[in-house]
Design a protein around this motif. Structure first.
Motif, PDB file in Angstrom:
ATOM      1  N   ASP A   1     -15.556  56.800  52.682  1.00 37.61           N
ATOM      2  CA  ASP A   1     -15.141  55.427  52.973  1.00 37.61           C
ATOM      3  C   ASP A   1     -15.744  54.884  54.267  1.00 37.61           C
ATOM      4  OD1 ASP A   1     -13.519  56.994  54.647  1.00 37.61           O
ATOM      5  OD2 ASP A   1     -11.783  55.682  54.424  1.00 37.61           O
ATOM      6  N   TRP A   2     -16.366  55.725  55.083  1.00 41.48           N
ATOM      7  CA  TRP A   2     -17.037  55.225  56.288  1.00 41.48           C
ATOM      8  C   TRP A   2     -18.165  54.269  55.925  1.00 41.48           C
ATOM      9  CZ3 TRP A   2     -17.972  60.098  59.811  1.00 41.48           C
ATOM     10  CH2 TRP A   2     -16.742  60.687  60.122  1.00 41.48           C
ATOM     11  N   LYS A   3     -18.782  54.523  54.770  1.00 40.86           N
ATOM     12  CA  LYS A   3     -19.945  53.736  54.362  1.00 40.86           C
ATOM     13  C   LYS A   3     -19.645  52.236  54.322  1.00 40.86           C
ATOM     14  CE  LYS A   3     -23.754  54.072  51.216  1.00 40.86           C
ATOM     15  NZ  LYS A   3     -24.571  55.213  50.909  1.00 40.86           N
ATOM     16  N   MET A   4     -18.434  51.870  53.903  1.00 42.16           N
ATOM     17  CA  MET A   4     -18.109  50.446  53.802  1.00 42.16           C
ATOM     18  C   MET A   4     -18.073  49.775  55.172  1.00 42.16           C
ATOM     19  SD  MET A   4     -14.140  50.147  52.777  1.00 42.16           S
ATOM     20  CE  MET A   4     -12.857  50.924  53.730  1.00 42.16           C
ATOM     21  N   TRP A   5     -17.788  50.517  56.235  1.00 41.33           N
ATOM     22  CA  TRP A   5     -17.705  49.926  57.565  1.00 41.33           C
ATOM     23  C   TRP A   5     -19.069  49.804  58.226  1.00 41.33           C
ATOM     24  CZ3 TRP A   5     -13.548  47.397  58.250  1.00 41.33           C
ATOM     25  CH2 TRP A   5     -12.369  47.820  57.632  1.00 41.33           C
ATOM     26  N   PHE A   6     -20.034  50.552  57.742  1.00 35.61           N
ATOM     27  CA  PHE A   6     -21.361  50.527  58.355  1.00 35.61           C
ATOM     28  C   PHE A   6     -22.376  49.790  57.499  1.00 35.61           C
ATOM     29  CE2 PHE A   6     -19.123  53.821  60.539  1.00 35.61           C
ATOM     30  CZ  PHE A   6     -19.558  53.696  61.834  1.00 35.61           C
ATOM     31  N   GLY A   7     -22.185  49.814  56.192  1.00 31.86           N
ATOM     32  CA  GLY A   7     -23.113  49.120  55.301  1.00 31.86           C
ATOM     33  C   GLY A   7     -24.484  49.755  55.312  1.00 31.86           C
ATOM     34  N   GLU A   8     -25.335  49.296  54.417  1.00 30.00           N
ATOM     35  CA  GLU A   8     -26.700  49.814  54.313  1.00 30.00           C
ATOM     36  C   GLU A   8     -27.661  48.785  54.873  1.00 30.00           C
ATOM     37  OE1 GLU A   8     -29.819  51.491  50.963  1.00 30.00           O
ATOM     38  OE2 GLU A   8     -27.668  51.476  50.531  1.00 30.00           O
ATOM     39  N   LEU A   9     -28.321  49.142  55.975  1.00 30.87           N
ATOM     40  CA  LEU A   9     -29.299  48.248  56.592  1.00 30.87           C
ATOM     41  C   LEU A   9     -30.724  48.596  56.169  1.00 30.87           C
ATOM     42  CD1 LEU A   9     -27.862  47.990  60.212  1.00 30.87           C
ATOM     43  CD2 LEU A   9     -27.494  46.456  58.271  1.00 30.87           C
TER      44      LEU A   9
ATOM     45  N   THR B   1     -21.357  67.991  63.405  1.00 28.69           N
ATOM     46  CA  THR B   1     -19.926  67.671  63.368  1.00 28.69           C
ATOM     47  C   THR B   1     -19.689  66.417  62.535  1.00 28.69           C
ATOM     48  OG1 THR B   1     -19.661  68.670  65.543  1.00 28.69           O
ATOM     49  CG2 THR B   1     -17.880  67.246  64.777  1.00 28.69           C
ATOM     50  N   ILE B   2     -20.535  65.417  62.694  1.00 23.53           N
ATOM     51  CA  ILE B   2     -20.396  64.193  61.905  1.00 23.53           C
ATOM     52  C   ILE B   2     -20.523  64.508  60.421  1.00 23.53           C
ATOM     53  CG2 ILE B   2     -21.474  61.970  61.352  1.00 23.53           C
ATOM     54  CD1 ILE B   2     -22.090  61.758  64.417  1.00 23.53           C
ATOM     55  N   ARG B   3     -21.501  65.333  60.058  1.00 24.48           N
ATOM     56  CA  ARG B   3     -21.665  65.712  58.643  1.00 24.48           C
ATOM     57  C   ARG B   3     -20.436  66.462  58.134  1.00 24.48           C
ATOM     58  NH1 ARG B   3     -26.487  67.668  60.487  1.00 24.48           N
ATOM     59  NH2 ARG B   3     -28.086  66.077  60.456  1.00 24.48           N
ATOM     60  N   GLU B   4     -19.889  67.338  58.971  1.00 24.17           N
ATOM     61  CA  GLU B   4     -18.721  68.132  58.582  1.00 24.17           C
ATOM     62  C   GLU B   4     -17.496  67.246  58.353  1.00 24.17           C
ATOM     63  OE1 GLU B   4     -15.621  71.202  60.749  1.00 24.17           O
ATOM     64  OE2 GLU B   4     -17.666  71.072  61.519  1.00 24.17           O
ATOM     65  N   LEU B   5     -17.324  66.237  59.179  1.00 26.42           N
ATOM     66  CA  LEU B   5     -16.133  65.400  59.130  1.00 26.42           C
ATOM     67  C   LEU B   5     -16.299  64.125  58.296  1.00 26.42           C
ATOM     68  CD1 LEU B   5     -15.132  65.690  62.882  1.00 26.42           C
ATOM     69  CD2 LEU B   5     -14.250  67.004  60.946  1.00 26.42           C
TER      70      LEU B   5
ATOM     71  N   ASP C   1     -27.853  53.877  56.457  1.00 24.68           N
ATOM     72  CA  ASP C   1     -27.278  53.620  55.138  1.00 24.68           C
ATOM     73  C   ASP C   1     -25.774  53.875  55.063  1.00 24.68           C
ATOM     74  OD1 ASP C   1     -27.185  56.363  55.330  1.00 24.68           O
ATOM     75  OD2 ASP C   1     -28.334  56.745  53.500  1.00 24.68           O
ATOM     76  N   GLY C   2     -25.137  54.152  56.203  1.00 24.30           N
ATOM     77  CA  GLY C   2     -23.701  54.425  56.215  1.00 24.30           C
ATOM     78  C   GLY C   2     -23.340  55.830  55.769  1.00 24.30           C
ATOM     79  N   GLY C   3     -24.357  56.644  55.492  1.00 29.06           N
ATOM     80  CA  GLY C   3     -24.119  58.026  55.077  1.00 29.06           C
ATOM     81  C   GLY C   3     -23.980  58.956  56.269  1.00 29.06           C
ATOM     82  N   PRO C   4     -23.772  60.232  56.029  1.00 29.07           N
ATOM     83  CA  PRO C   4     -23.516  61.184  57.104  1.00 29.07           C
ATOM     84  C   PRO C   4     -24.675  61.360  58.092  1.00 29.07           C
ATOM     85  CG  PRO C   4     -23.732  62.313  55.005  1.00 29.07           C
ATOM     86  CD  PRO C   4     -23.723  60.852  54.711  1.00 29.07           C
ATOM     87  N   ASP C   5     -25.884  60.984  57.711  1.00 30.09           N
ATOM     88  CA  ASP C   5     -27.023  61.110  58.622  1.00 30.09           C
ATOM     89  C   ASP C   5     -27.402  59.781  59.287  1.00 30.09           C
ATOM     90  OD1 ASP C   5     -27.475  63.905  58.283  1.00 30.09           O
ATOM     91  OD2 ASP C   5     -28.231  63.460  56.274  1.00 30.09           O
ATOM     92  N   ASP C   6     -26.600  58.755  59.064  1.00 32.87           N
ATOM     93  CA  ASP C   6     -26.847  57.456  59.684  1.00 32.87           C
ATOM     94  C   ASP C   6     -26.725  57.615  61.206  1.00 32.87           C
ATOM     95  OD1 ASP C   6     -26.499  54.827  60.782  1.00 32.87           O
ATOM     96  OD2 ASP C   6     -25.777  54.103  58.838  1.00 32.87           O
ATOM     97  N   PRO C   7     -27.767  57.273  61.958  1.00 36.44           N
ATOM     98  CA  PRO C   7     -27.731  57.469  63.415  1.00 36.44           C
ATOM     99  C   PRO C   7     -26.706  56.590  64.144  1.00 36.44           C
ATOM    100  CG  PRO C   7     -29.700  56.259  62.780  1.00 36.44           C
ATOM    101  CD  PRO C   7     -29.041  56.701  61.513  1.00 36.44           C
ATOM    102  N   ARG C   8     -26.162  55.594  63.452  1.00 37.93           N
ATOM    103  CA  ARG C   8     -25.141  54.746  64.080  1.00 37.93           C
ATOM    104  C   ARG C   8     -23.790  55.445  64.177  1.00 37.93           C
ATOM    105  NH1 ARG C   8     -25.128  49.839  60.136  1.00 37.93           N
ATOM    106  NH2 ARG C   8     -25.330  51.603  58.724  1.00 37.93           N
TER     107      ARG C   8
END
Length: 170
Positions: free
Chosen positions: A103-111, A95-99, A116-123
């Motif tokens: 722009d979510w990436k900017m709120w999570f950043g790459e650690l 569901t996360i990948r689908e939705l 990495d703020g991408g669709p598979d980021d466990p956060r």
């Protein structure tokens, strides 16, 4: 279109136009906590939904007290919405990948390579809100009329008539 359906359409139009909600949860000690959150594009899986970090305090609060309130206010039009409902937390990767929105990436950043703020980021965690009752005021007067009503209220001390409050029970 019946009156209830019209009110639901008005609600979504307002939410789409205001975008940011004050998302109110309840802490374990009973205190209420508000934080700004961007309403995501509407999707059939929930009335309203948001994305957050799985490690945020709000997840613990929602686990204990899933009843929430969302409030929206436009300083441009004086329109507002208050939504009472129940939040459900979802970490369903499909569901996360689908939705997912870029722009979510900017709120999570790459650690690191995984976070990495991408669709598979466990956060990344979805908060799905099912609305139970809604109060709102949609502006049906022109901006000059609203401004006149506000000015008249300041001068006369009378309450300005800028719109009617409507409700939706779902």
């Amino acid at each position: 279109m019946d009156e209830q359906q019209k009110r639901i359409e008005d609600l979504y139009e307002l939410v789409d136009g205001i975008e940011t909600a004050m998302f109110v949860t309840q802490r374990g000690d009973g205190q209420l906590v508000s934080r700004p959150m961007a309403t995501q594009k509407r999707n059939p899986i929930a009335d309203l939904w948001f994305v957050t970090d799985v490690e945020s305090n709000k997840i613990d609060e929602l686990d204990e007290h899933p009843r929430i309130n969302l409030s929206y206010f436009s300083t441009k039009t004086y329109e507002w919405v208050s939504v009472s409902g129940t939040a459900t937390v979802s970490t369903d990767r499909a569901t996360i990948r689908e939705l997912y929105q870029p722009d979510w990436k900017m709120w999570f950043g790459e650690l690191d390579e995984v976070r990495d703020g991408g669709p598979d980021d466990p956060r990344l965690t979805l908060v799905l809100v099912t609305a139970e009752s809604v109060l709102y005021m949609k502006q049906e007067k022109s901006k000059p009329v609203v401004l006149f009503e506000l000015l008249k209220g300041k001068v006369t001390g009378e309450r300005p008539e800028i719109g009617d409050v409507k409700s939706v029970t779902l």
